[in-house]
Design a protein around this motif. Structure first.
Motif, mmCIF file in Angstrom:
data_model
loop_
_atom_site.group_PDB
_atom_site.id
_atom_site.type_symbol
_atom_site.label_atom_id
_atom_site.label_comp_id
_atom_site.label_asym_id
_atom_site.label_seq_id
_atom_site.Cartn_x
_atom_site.Cartn_y
_atom_site.Cartn_z
ATOM 1 N N ARG A 122 -6.253 -35.289 -8.038
ATOM 2 C CA ARG A 122 -7.529 -35.297 -8.766
ATOM 3 C C ARG A 122 -7.921 -36.663 -9.317
ATOM 4 O O ARG A 122 -8.468 -36.795 -10.404
ATOM 5 N N ARG A 124 -10.365 -39.808 -8.410
ATOM 6 C CA ARG A 124 -11.506 -40.056 -7.533
ATOM 7 C C ARG A 124 -11.318 -41.394 -6.827
ATOM 8 O O ARG A 124 -11.319 -42.449 -7.481
ATOM 9 N N LYS A 160 -9.895 -31.349 6.100
ATOM 10 C CA LYS A 160 -11.083 -30.629 5.571
ATOM 11 C C LYS A 160 -11.151 -30.654 4.043
ATOM 12 O O LYS A 160 -11.405 -29.651 3.381
ATOM 13 N N LEU A 161 -10.879 -31.817 3.464
ATOM 14 C CA LEU A 161 -10.932 -31.945 2.006
ATOM 15 C C LEU A 161 -12.375 -32.119 1.532
ATOM 16 O O LEU A 161 -13.215 -32.601 2.278
ATOM 17 N N SER A 162 -12.602 -31.716 0.296
ATOM 18 C CA SER A 162 -13.957 -31.834 -0.254
ATOM 19 C C SER A 162 -14.340 -33.312 -0.405
ATOM 20 O O SER A 162 -13.502 -34.143 -0.764
ATOM 21 N N VAL A 163 -15.590 -33.601 -0.133
ATOM 22 C CA VAL A 163 -16.033 -35.002 -0.221
ATOM 23 C C VAL A 163 -16.723 -35.304 -1.545
ATOM 24 O O VAL A 163 -17.102 -36.438 -1.817
ATOM 25 N N SER A 164 -16.865 -34.282 -2.376
ATOM 26 C CA SER A 164 -17.693 -34.495 -3.570
ATOM 27 C C SER A 164 -17.084 -35.500 -4.554
ATOM 28 O O SER A 164 -17.803 -36.061 -5.373
ATOM 29 N N ASN A 165 -15.778 -35.718 -4.474
ATOM 30 C CA ASN A 165 -15.159 -36.676 -5.397
ATOM 31 C C ASN A 165 -14.995 -38.079 -4.828
ATOM 32 O O ASN A 165 -14.416 -38.954 -5.462
ATOM 33 N N TYR A 202 -19.665 -36.068 8.493
ATOM 34 C CA TYR A 202 -19.630 -34.779 7.785
ATOM 35 C C TYR A 202 -20.888 -33.965 8.056
ATOM 36 O O TYR A 202 -21.640 -33.664 7.130
ATOM 37 N N LYS A 205 -20.936 -30.748 5.859
ATOM 38 C CA LYS A 205 -20.850 -30.834 4.396
ATOM 39 C C LYS A 205 -22.086 -31.562 3.881
ATOM 40 O O LYS A 205 -22.980 -31.900 4.631
ATOM 41 N N ASN A 206 -22.106 -31.780 2.597
ATOM 42 C CA ASN A 206 -23.255 -32.484 2.042
ATOM 43 C C ASN A 206 -22.835 -33.887 1.614
ATOM 44 O O ASN A 206 -22.482 -34.109 0.464
ATOM 45 N N LYS A 209 -23.565 -36.129 -1.652
ATOM 46 C CA LYS A 209 -22.839 -36.092 -2.926
ATOM 47 C C LYS A 209 -21.942 -37.311 -3.098
ATOM 48 O O LYS A 209 -21.465 -37.594 -4.182
#
Ligand code: PGA
Length: 255
Positions: A122, A124, A160-165, A202, A205-206, A209
Motif C-alpha cells: 500500500r 503509492r 491485474k493489479l489496480s492502477v488507481s494508486n 489498460y 480499466k480507467n 485515474k
C-alpha cells in the motif's frame, strides 16, 4: 486534487537541517489549511535515514521514500523494503528515477518488480520516465516513453493489479537539475502521448485515474504553467530544498 512531491535526493547533510526544512514546510502548510481548503496533497521524500525522525500527522501532508527494494525482507544487503517503509508511515515511493537508472543501472525490469512490491504494501509508486537529451535529438522520445511504460508496468498488468494508486512522473532527463526546464508545449506533447499509451496498456480499466506529474527544473515561476496544461502535479528537486520557494509553488498551485 493536485500532487506536489518534494524529492530531496541526497540532501540535506544533517538531521537537524532536515528537521528544520521539514518543520518549516509543515508549519506553512498547516497555515494554508487553517485559511482555506488545500486542494493539493504534499509529499516530502527525504533520504531514508531521516524518515523515522520526520513524522507527519498533518492532513494531506505525507512522507515518501526515494526508492525501495522488491522483497519484503531477507538477505539483501543495503536494501530497504516497502514493508519497512510502510511501517514507518510512508505513503509514497519514487521508483525508477533517472539518477538511479543512470548511476545504479536500474532497469525497467527491476523497476517493474519494485512497483508490484510497493503496491502490495500500500505504498503509492511514483514511476519516473523520461528521455535523455541524446534520445530527444535522435527523435526517440516517443519510443523511450513507450518502452519505459510498457516494461515497467508489465507485471502490474500481468498480475491485474489496480492502477488507481499509480502515479507517473514525466521527467525529461535533460531538464533535471539543469535550470533548463522543458517547454510547456513539449511537456504537453509528452503528457498526451503518455495518456494514449496508458489507454493502450489498460483498455479495460480507467487509466484516467493515474496521476501524471511533470518534473525537471520546476520553480515558482514555471510551476503553474504545467498544471494549466493538464499535469496532475509536480515532482520537485532543487526548489524543494528551499522552504520559501517550495511554499511559493504550493501557493501558486492553490490559486
Ligand atoms: P529538479 O529535480 O527539480 O532539481 O530538476 C527533479 C527531480 O529529479 O525529480
Amino acid at each position: 486534487m493536485k500532487l506536489i512531491v518534494a524529492n530531496w535526493k541526497c540532501n540535506p547533510s544533517t538531521l537537524s537541517e532536515a528537521k528544520s526544512l521539514f518543520n518549516e514546510v509543515k508549519k506553512r502548510i498547516e497555515e494554508i489549511y487553517s485559511k482555506k481548503n488545500l486542494n493539493s496533497e504534499i509529499v516530502i521524500c527525504p533520504p531514508f535515514i531521516y524518515l523515522s525522525e520526520l513524522q507527519s500527522s498533518t492532513y494531506r501532508f505525507y512522507l515518501g521514500a526515494q526508492d525501495c527494494f522488491w522483497e519484503e525482507k531477507g538477505a539483501f544487503t543495503g536494501e530497504i523494503s516497502p514493508l519497512m517503509l510502510r511501517k514507518l508511515g510512508c505513503h509514497y515511493v519514487i521508483l525508477g528515477h533517472s539518477e538511479r537508472r543512470r548511476y545504479l543501472k536500474e532497469t525497467n525490469q527491476m523497476i517493474a518488480k519494485k512497483i508490484v512490491a510497493a503496491l502490495k504494501f500500500r505504498l503509492r509508486p511514483i514511476l519516473c520516465i523520461g528521455e535523455t537529451l541524446e534520445e530527444r535529438k535522435q527523435e526517440k522520445t516517443a519510443y523511450i516513453l513507450k518502452t519505459q511504460l510498457r516494461e515497467s508496468l508489465e507485471l502490474v498488468i500481468s498480475y491485474k493489479l489496480s492502477v488507481s494508486n499509480l502515479v507517473i512522473a514525466y521527467e525529461p532527463v535533460w531538464a533535471i537539475g539543469t535550470g533548463n526546464n522543458c517547454s510547456v508545449d513539449e511537456a504537453m506533447t509528452s503528457l498526451m502521448f503518455i495518456k494514449r499509451q496508458l489507454l493502450n496498456l489498460y483498455p479495460k480499466k480507467n487509466p484516467n485515474k493515474i496521476k501524471i506529474l511533470y518534473g525537471g527544473s520546476v520553480n515558482s515561476k514555471n510551476a503553474k504553467e504545467y498544471i494549466n496544461v493538464g499535469f496532475d502535479g509536480l515532482l520537485i528537486g532543487g526548489a524543494s530544498l528551499k522552504s520559501r520557494e517550495f511554499i511559493k509553488i504550493i501557493h501558486f498551485i492553490q490559486s
